[in-house]
Every structure is written in C-alpha cells, then in structure tokens.
Design an enzyme around this catalytic site. Sequence first.
Site, mmCIF file in Angstrom:
data_model
loop_
_atom_site.group_PDB
_atom_site.id
_atom_site.type_symbol
_atom_site.label_atom_id
_atom_site.label_comp_id
_atom_site.label_asym_id
_atom_site.label_seq_id
_atom_site.Cartn_x
_atom_site.Cartn_y
_atom_site.Cartn_z
ATOM 1 N N LYS B 100 -14.514 -25.393 10.927
ATOM 2 C CA LYS B 100 -15.305 -24.447 10.125
ATOM 3 C C LYS B 100 -14.733 -23.055 10.382
ATOM 4 O O LYS B 100 -14.723 -22.586 11.520
ATOM 5 C CB LYS B 100 -16.784 -24.495 10.531
ATOM 6 C CG LYS B 100 -17.631 -23.504 9.758
ATOM 7 C CD LYS B 100 -19.073 -23.480 10.269
ATOM 8 C CE LYS B 100 -19.778 -22.228 9.749
ATOM 9 N NZ LYS B 100 -21.063 -22.011 10.423
ATOM 10 N N ALA B 187 -26.216 -20.722 6.954
ATOM 11 C CA ALA B 187 -26.723 -19.447 7.470
ATOM 12 C C ALA B 187 -27.942 -18.946 6.697
ATOM 13 O O ALA B 187 -27.952 -18.937 5.471
ATOM 14 C CB ALA B 187 -25.659 -18.359 7.473
#
Lengths: 372, 259
Positions: B100, B187
């Site tokens: 990531k 997020a």
Amino acid sequence: MSFAKDMESYAGLDMSTTIHGKQRRDVHQALGKERPGPDDLLALLSPAAGDMLEELARKAADLTLRHFGRAVQLFTPLYVSDFCTNRCVYCGFNAEQGSKRRQLSLEEVRVEAERIATTGLRQILVLTGDARAKAPPEFLEQVLNVLREFFPSLLLEVYALTRDEYARMIHAGAEGLTIYQETYDPEQYARMHPGGPKQDYAFRLDAPERACRAGMRWVGIGALYGLGDWRMDAFWAALHARWLQDQYPGAEIGLSLPRMRPHAGAWQPEHPVADRDLTQILLAQRLYLPRASITLSTREPARLRENLLPLGVTRLSAGVSTSVGGHGSGQAGTPQFEVADDRSVSEIAAMLRNKGFQPVFKDWQPFDTVAA
Amino acid sequence: MQDMNDIFEIGGERLNSRLFTGTGKYGDDAMIPDVCAASGSEVITVALRRVDFQAATGNVTDHIPKTMRLLPNTSGARTADEAVRIARLARAMGCGNWIKIEVIADNNHLLPDGYATINATETLAAEGFVVLPYVNADLYVARDLVSAGAAAVMPLGAPIGTNRGLQTKEMIRILIEEIDLPIIVDAGLGRPSHACEAMEMGADAVLVNTAIATAADPVTMGRAFGEAVLAGRRGFLAGPGAQRLRADASSPLTGFLEG
C-alpha cells in the site's frame, strides 16, 4: 525566515494583561474551535482556564486518542560528553561547576549502546554539553555511526548547529533533533545564560528551523519551565511549534515539557511551576497542536507521568541516566539533573500495558540501505 | 462471508471479505487476532516503519494471524523514492509483494501526494508488486494510477484518523463509475454506517483502522464493521430503488386501467 519575525508582531501586545484578562467564555470559545488560534491559546493558558482543567482534559484526551491511538513511543537519552563552555545558571553541566568532566570514547559508546539495546529500546537521544572543541560535529558523526548498528532511530540533543551541520548529522543517521529555547523571554534568557556560546538567543531560536531546512524528519522544541513565566513560555513554544509546522509540513514537530529539577548547582527556579500548572501547559499545547508529539521526561515523578499520560503525552523516556557513562561503560560523571522516575524500561513498559497503552519501541528506520 | 457468486479479486487473489483492517493505534497488539476473527477481515495493513525485524519478540507481525493477507504500507515516506525503498525492503523481508503506497509530505493534514504516489506506483508495478495506492479522491490521479499499473485505487473518505465518514462521497462516486479497478475507500470511516454507505454506493471494499483500534471495545467494533460491510455490499447488489422526493403511489397515472 525566522520565528523571531513572528514574535515581533506581538511586540505591541501586553501579554500578561491579556492572558490574565481572559474569562471563562473565552476558554469555552477556544474549546469549541476546530483549530484554535493564538488568542485562543492565550485563553487556554489563562488563570480562567486553570479553573476549568477537567473540561480541557476531556477534549485533550479525545484528540490524543484520535491522532495517536494508544501508542506511546519510548526512548532514552545517552549522554556522551558533559564538557561544557556555557555558564547556564540552572544546569549541572555549567562550566563553572568544579565537577570532573567525562567524554565517552567510541568504544565506550558501543558498550553503552549494547547495554541499552538489551532493554529493548530502539530510539536513542544523543546528548552532549556545549563544548564544540571537545565534541565537534565530527565526533557526533562518529557516535551516530556506532549507534546505527544498534538502533534504527537516532535523535540529537546537542549545541545549536548550522544548517550544513544538521545536514551532515542526517547523513550520519540522525532522524531527529531536540533543542529547547529554555526561555523565550530574551531578557530572562540573557540572565540565565551569562556566558558561553549559548548566549546567542537568535542563533538558538532559529536552530529548529535550520534543522527543518536541512531535512530533519522530527524536530522537538520547548521551554525549560521554571526559568521564565510559564504561561508566556508555553505560549511561545506552542506558537513556535505551529510556525514550524506551517513552514515545514514535511517535518514532524514535537513539544517537550521539561520542568526545572534539582541539580549540582544551588540555583532555584524563579518561577516555580506547580503540578497543576504543568498539567495546564500540557492541555493547552495539546489543544492548540493536536498532531504534535508531546514528550514527558523522567524529570517528573512516576505518579504524575502516569496521570498525565492520557491527556496528551505521546513520548516517554525510560531507563534514564543523566550522567556520561551512566549505563555502565565506566565511572559515571555528574548527573545533569536528578531523575524523578527511575523505573527500568521493562517497568515503564509494564505500566503502559497495565494502563491500556502500547509501548512503541520502533517507529522509523532509515531505508537508505535498500537498493534504489 | 460474502455471497458465493460475488467475486472480489485483487492481484489475482480472491478475497471473501471486503473489509481491510489495520494494525496501528491499538492499546495492545495482542487483540489483533480477535479483531481479525470478529471482523472477518482477510487483509491487514501494517506500517513497515513499525516492524522491527531485528527484535526477537514484541513485533506487531507476531500478532497477525497467518491466514491474513499482509498489506505492508509505506507510512512515513515523504517522497516517491522513500516509498519505493520501503516497498522493496518489505518484499526483501518476506512481507510478500502487496504494497500500500502512502506518500505524505504534509504532517499537518496527512493528505497523500498524488504525483509522488503515481511515480512510486509506476516503478513498483513494473517490478511485479501488487500496488494499492492511497490517494485523494481525484479522477485524474486515479486514471494515472490505472496507467501506472495499480491493482486498486484507495481514495480517502476523510483525512486519516478523523472518523468523519464519507466527506468525499461525490468524488468517490465518480471514481466508482469511471475507474475500472477495485475502489477501496480508505481513511476517515469512523462508524459502521459509514462503511455500509460506501459499500452501498458500490465501493469494492473499505479499509478501517482508527475507528476499530480506538473504540472502547475494538473486537466488537471490528465485528460491527464486518457486518456493516456485508450489509452494504448486499444492499448494492440488490439494486436499491430510485430515491424520490415525494411519496409515490404504485400507479398514480394508470391505475384507472385496472378499475
């Protein structure tokens, strides 16, 4: 650029009158803001806010949990030289102290490093007195090179360097820097530093910026509470931190809350800071700077450290000796100050776990060894 | 567990759960296995900067169940070059070839640098990594990531750690419509309902860390997110009816034909 310019813009403000004139409603307004401004910070540091610490604490605890979770970084200082040419009236390393001075050889640095590494600590803060001739940047580079074998994260707390010298330190493996202005009041600063290179207030004030410009990943600043009016010093330290955050968003800016401790000299703080005052400083700075790391050292006793932990503290020192050679590489020198929390690393880690916090030993490492 | 005929695949690997979890901010890493089990998550991200390969014990990876797909991230990287180095180190250390990408050069808001992320993605995809880039919900960045060889696009719902939910909802909707890669909302999701909403919109998966790790009961919160993701996915697959501003009788204009 210099933070001094920012400070100048407040020259016309009677800060003491302003801060003491703040009312509960001003504090409530500050608490209601997503991003409190400097005027709100004055309210949070005011006597009125001092009567509202529980309200401040609730929001500070919430912000800390949101941004840092329950992780607390542990580190320990490693004193490598206590030679000093300054005459800081409050410091055990004062050049006029008659105590025997000591500087570790690189082999002794290695011995201390090996011993510290066995405790599990992975972040080290390298400290020296201010004696360039004895511990020049070349010596610091050599020390960092030795320590890199043992620790992925190295920080410095040494005399103020130039930008190029900070770049050299980064190249040698330093991830971060701690440098305190001690007191932001220039007149008091002059009285506290009657001799030595540290007399240069402006050079020291600009040191964190020079470090940021050199590319330091982490820069910790603060005042030494007890030297000047704590409300003013806490205000300027927080303003300084936000200024650095705004100017250098790539750097992580931290704050520390060192408070004067007994030391080898006889000087006593002119502005004593009570536990309640220290708590207010922590809360006001956390509310003003939600993302800043905040360090609480072993200058503070165990019980206070534990109680302040959830209110904003994200870094703790552990297993601390403030003497050169204090980790067993030979006879220890004179302590810089008395440690109030002398628990071992494992005891501090166990305390954190018992309280629902996670001791973090490693949070960064240089990746330059990997092929580009 | 998702429906048998609803396939979710990344990098050639089939996944049963569309909830990705994280390892940061826990009070005790030892609760990670319970969170994984309760949430049903099969992919877990870990900040490589926090992994200590030299430590004999006490590593966060010790607590990650072997059945989980490890998704190391480049948290701490400020440049594309640093992200690339961290990714290579992760693979060299045996963390697999999923990565990531997080490139953040602004500690004030922790927003990802799109340009640097595209550059790092291009380099790493060419080296055989399965690259999952964390980015702003930006169509142009997402298209460049497709060209760069990303395996998915991970737009933020809100800034990291804010728990504010889908603040970028309309932009994410556009990415879902336009980008032919899995869209994983990453997020800012603070509540199970936020995750459910993202899945109802058609997101392929969500990644949740702070909301679970900082909950009073992370295990139960993990379970709640797992259930919410499943409910949202089912709602999406079921094809929700169109929204209307007014109450709508079934055949107000042609009912007379049945009279």
